[in-house]
Design a protein around this motif. Sequence first.
Motif, PDB file in Angstrom:
ATOM      1  N   VAL A  19       0.839  -1.199   0.000  1.00  0.00           N
ATOM      2  CA  VAL A  19       0.000   0.000   0.000  1.00  0.00           C
ATOM      3  C   VAL A  19       0.874   1.248   0.000  1.00  0.00           C
ATOM      4  O   VAL A  19       0.597   2.221  -0.712  1.00  0.00           O
ATOM      5  N   LYS A  20       1.949   1.220   0.751  1.00  0.00           N
ATOM      6  CA  LYS A  20       2.873   2.356   0.794  1.00  0.00           C
ATOM      7  C   LYS A  20       3.555   2.557  -0.571  1.00  0.00           C
ATOM      8  O   LYS A  20       3.670   3.688  -1.059  1.00  0.00           O
ATOM      9  N   ALA A  21       3.988   1.475  -1.200  1.00  0.00           N
ATOM     10  CA  ALA A  21       4.612   1.564  -2.525  1.00  0.00           C
ATOM     11  C   ALA A  21       3.614   2.089  -3.554  1.00  0.00           C
ATOM     12  O   ALA A  21       3.964   2.918  -4.404  1.00  0.00           O
ATOM     13  N   TYR A  22       2.375   1.608  -3.461  1.00  0.00           N
ATOM     14  CA  TYR A  22       1.312   2.093  -4.339  1.00  0.00           C
ATOM     15  C   TYR A  22       1.133   3.608  -4.169  1.00  0.00           C
ATOM     16  O   TYR A  22       1.084   4.357  -5.137  1.00  0.00           O
ATOM     17  N   ALA A  24       3.167   5.880  -3.111  1.00  0.00           N
ATOM     18  CA  ALA A  24       4.305   6.655  -3.625  1.00  0.00           C
ATOM     19  C   ALA A  24       4.220   6.857  -5.134  1.00  0.00           C
ATOM     20  O   ALA A  24       4.668   7.878  -5.659  1.00  0.00           O
ATOM     21  N   LEU A  25       3.653   5.893  -5.834  1.00  0.00           N
ATOM     22  CA  LEU A  25       3.501   5.999  -7.291  1.00  0.00           C
ATOM     23  C   LEU A  25       2.168   6.627  -7.694  1.00  0.00           C
ATOM     24  O   LEU A  25       2.093   7.372  -8.674  1.00  0.00           O
ATOM     25  N   ALA A  26       1.118   6.320  -6.960  1.00  0.00           N
ATOM     26  CA  ALA A  26      -0.224   6.784  -7.335  1.00  0.00           C
ATOM     27  C   ALA A  26      -0.367   8.288  -7.169  1.00  0.00           C
ATOM     28  O   ALA A  26      -0.972   8.947  -8.028  1.00  0.00           O
ATOM     29  N   GLY A  27       0.145   8.841  -6.090  1.00  0.00           N
ATOM     30  CA  GLY A  27       0.006  10.284  -5.847  1.00  0.00           C
ATOM     31  C   GLY A  27       0.492  11.128  -7.013  1.00  0.00           C
ATOM     32  O   GLY A  27      -0.272  11.931  -7.565  1.00  0.00           O
ATOM     33  N   PRO A  28       1.745  10.955  -7.438  1.00  0.00           N
ATOM     34  CA  PRO A  28       2.236  11.737  -8.577  1.00  0.00           C
ATOM     35  C   PRO A  28       1.482  11.447  -9.879  1.00  0.00           C
ATOM     36  O   PRO A  28       1.257  12.354 -10.683  1.00  0.00           O
ATOM     37  N   ALA A  29       1.070  10.200 -10.079  1.00  0.00           N
ATOM     38  CA  ALA A  29       0.316   9.848 -11.290  1.00  0.00           C
ATOM     39  C   ALA A  29      -1.017  10.591 -11.313  1.00  0.00           C
ATOM     40  O   ALA A  29      -1.420  11.146 -12.351  1.00  0.00           O
ATOM     41  N   LEU A  80      -0.771   0.441  -9.609  1.00  0.00           N
ATOM     42  CA  LEU A  80      -1.598  -0.736  -9.337  1.00  0.00           C
ATOM     43  C   LEU A  80      -0.760  -2.008  -9.294  1.00  0.00           C
ATOM     44  O   LEU A  80      -1.026  -2.899  -8.479  1.00  0.00           O
ATOM     45  N   GLN A  81       0.251  -2.090 -10.151  1.00  0.00           N
ATOM     46  CA  GLN A  81       1.138  -3.253 -10.119  1.00  0.00           C
ATOM     47  C   GLN A  81       1.881  -3.319  -8.789  1.00  0.00           C
ATOM     48  O   GLN A  81       2.074  -4.404  -8.229  1.00  0.00           O
ATOM     49  N   LEU A  83       0.783  -2.211  -5.954  1.00  0.00           N
ATOM     50  CA  LEU A  83      -0.185  -2.614  -4.939  1.00  0.00           C
ATOM     51  C   LEU A  83      -0.427  -4.122  -4.998  1.00  0.00           C
ATOM     52  O   LEU A  83      -0.502  -4.782  -3.968  1.00  0.00           O
ATOM     53  N   GLY A  84      -0.511  -4.665  -6.204  1.00  0.00           N
ATOM     54  CA  GLY A  84      -0.724  -6.095  -6.366  1.00  0.00           C
ATOM     55  C   GLY A  84      -1.921  -6.569  -5.578  1.00  0.00           C
ATOM     56  O   GLY A  84      -2.998  -5.990  -5.643  1.00  0.00           O
ATOM     57  N   SER A  85      -1.734  -7.586  -4.780  1.00  0.00           N
ATOM     58  CA  SER A  85      -2.816  -8.120  -3.961  1.00  0.00           C
ATOM     59  C   SER A  85      -2.697  -7.657  -2.508  1.00  0.00           C
ATOM     60  O   SER A  85      -3.213  -8.301  -1.601  1.00  0.00           O
ATOM     61  N   GLY A  86      -2.032  -6.526  -2.301  1.00  0.00           N
ATOM     62  CA  GLY A  86      -1.808  -6.007  -0.955  1.00  0.00           C
ATOM     63  C   GLY A  86      -3.038  -5.426  -0.280  1.00  0.00           C
ATOM     64  O   GLY A  86      -3.029  -5.193   0.924  1.00  0.00           O
ATOM     65  N   ALA A  87      -4.109  -5.192  -1.076  1.00  0.00           N
ATOM     66  CA  ALA A  87      -5.345  -4.662  -0.498  1.00  0.00           C
ATOM     67  C   ALA A  87      -6.523  -5.060  -1.370  1.00  0.00           C
ATOM     68  O   ALA A  87      -6.390  -5.178  -2.592  1.00  0.00           O
TER      69      ALA A  87
END
Length: 97
Positions: A19-22, A24-29, A80-81, A83-87
Amino acid sequence: MKKGYWIVSYRSISDQSAVKAYGALAGPAIESLGGRLLTRSASQVQAHEAGLQQRTVVVEFDSFDTAVAAHESEAYQKALQALGSGAERDFRIIEGA
């Protein structure tokens, strides 16, 4: 033109690091396509009916089409990649009133 919104309710989180990695990428996107984070809360959620007291996110876009395009963008797909199945989430794109 009516605005577009992402409404995301987290049903469960199984991997906080994903979720944290997601994030970091989702916000700027999201921001790069004009998205504005209206709320992201896990602590102040009052659930009713079948709702869950979990993290809820609302993002506003200038139009429904822009909201859809942001979800389909290459940058967001990378998030999204990560995030995977993290949530498990209920993710909806809706048109404003």
